[in-house]
Design an enzyme around this catalytic site. Sequence first.
Site, PDB file in Angstrom:
ATOM      1  N   LYS A   1       0.860  -1.182   0.000  1.00 63.67           N
ATOM      2  CA  LYS A   1       0.000   0.000   0.000  1.00 63.67           C
ATOM      3  C   LYS A   1       0.895   1.230   0.000  1.00 63.67           C
ATOM      4  O   LYS A   1       1.405   1.668   1.033  1.00 63.67           O
ATOM      5  CB  LYS A   1      -0.926   0.065   1.218  1.00 63.67           C
ATOM      6  CG  LYS A   1      -1.987   1.179   1.080  1.00 63.67           C
ATOM      7  CD  LYS A   1      -2.418   1.773   2.399  1.00 63.67           C
ATOM      8  CE  LYS A   1      -1.546   2.909   2.874  1.00 63.67           C
ATOM      9  NZ  LYS A   1      -1.601   4.129   2.026  1.00 63.67           N
TER      10      LYS A   1
ATOM     11  N   GLU B   1       8.957  17.018  14.660  1.00 62.86           N
ATOM     12  CA  GLU B   1       9.491  16.783  13.319  1.00 62.86           C
ATOM     13  C   GLU B   1       8.699  17.654  12.346  1.00 62.86           C
ATOM     14  O   GLU B   1       7.533  17.395  12.072  1.00 62.86           O
ATOM     15  CB  GLU B   1       9.366  15.306  12.943  1.00 62.86           C
ATOM     16  CG  GLU B   1      10.005  14.996  11.598  1.00 62.86           C
ATOM     17  CD  GLU B   1       9.867  13.533  11.215  1.00 62.86           C
ATOM     18  OE1 GLU B   1      10.809  12.996  10.603  1.00 62.86           O
ATOM     19  OE2 GLU B   1       8.829  12.934  11.525  1.00 62.86           O
TER      20      GLU B   1
END
Length: 479
Positions: free
Chosen positions: A173, A382
Amino acid sequence: MTTEQFYIDGRWVAPLSSDGMDIVSPGNDAVCGRVALGSAADVDLAVSAAKRAFVSWSQTTPAERRAVLERVVKVYARRSNDIADAMMLEMGAPKTLARGAQAGAGLGHLKDFVRAMDQIHWERPLFQGDTENHIVMEAKGVAALITPWNWPMNQVTLKVGAALAAGCTMVLKPSELSPISAAVFAEILDEAGVPAGVFNLVHGTGPVVGERLAGHPDVAVISLTGSTRAGIAVTKTGADTIKRVGLELGGKGANIIFADADVEAAATQTAQHMFRNSGQSCNAPSRMLVERSVYDRAVAAAAAVAGQVKVGRPEADDTQMGPVVSAAQHQRIQSLIRTGISEGAVVAAGGPDNPEGLNDGFYVKPTVFSGATNQMTIAREEIFGPVLTIIPFDDEAEAVTIANDSVYGLAAYIWTGDSERARRVSRKLRSGMIRLNGSDLPFGAPFGGFGQSGIGREGGVWGIEEYLEVKAISGWTAA
């Protein structure tokens, strides 16, 4: 394009669901295609195909699997520009980066897995000279492979190549933001003669396709590269059926520059690395820690790089930094830049808003913050954009403390003229990868981290072993 079909059991097939979404090119915010979004029923078909194929593929010899991988390498090399053009369109990689490191990473990993297969002891005695007890390394089972958009082929090949080498069958995926390169890769495997059902591709979202893969009773291994949030969700879902879970998640890389290093060179290379791929790399050196006596010199060097980076359209030959991947990502990065300013960090270069002349598309100014502390949001989260945060330190102990004060532990960087210090600090940092004085890790080195940066390793022998199970056999008689 084949992004509106899935590759299942060796054929391109229509999805069972009618759901889909537009593919938006980040370079100009224009629709460039459409991708089908699979359902749980589509996943079930793909897993069933992989389960059937596992019976025969898992019993192939390492030599047979190596031969298949070698064919994949040849077709990939020939279609490398197709892969690069897809990434340039779907996630905005500049042409030079797309045709260089982005496409090249996939080829490098595939070649290395061919080499690494010869380093694995597929069968061996339990002890040296033991003629009665035998160890066999066997494929774990059907693998669910969930990959991100930022380095599409790097991550796809790290997972698919390792699973093929191990003898696993799989369902991939890819990110719905980078489906075109994944479809080209499926065409490559088909042309290379990977047997039907061994490799399957289903496009879709994490909450639908990803969740069904993670919870499917016939999936034995999950390997995900993505956000910490996605990693937590996959781990929880996979626990219900006791799956092996491998996670490569976020990072907030500490880049330590000591005063005895070539400070300008270290700061320059760090900034160049940070702005590569628009800062969209989990191992980016996003926290630059600099000894206070040379702090101003490092800030000036990094700011100079930011001011010189050529930001432009992905297709332009002179573009050094393209857009970020999506409107949502663009908005998040701009918000975090403004948060950095509101919390007291100083903009040494860049700042909020699009670069001049690039109002359509998802462009961000290469940004450098000075005067930062490790408690600021821009040092904790992040950002996944071209934003470098520079923090001062007074001595080695403080540098190590700041570097380790993070939930992440993926990559760290050290710059020093003292080789003993380099080794000493390397041992103290809680990171899965350490790069000294601008060196780089080669293909085959284990990629992964500590803490919330993930579980397990990818690449080389370590990557293949993630898909293997250990079987002990007693009463063995040599042939």
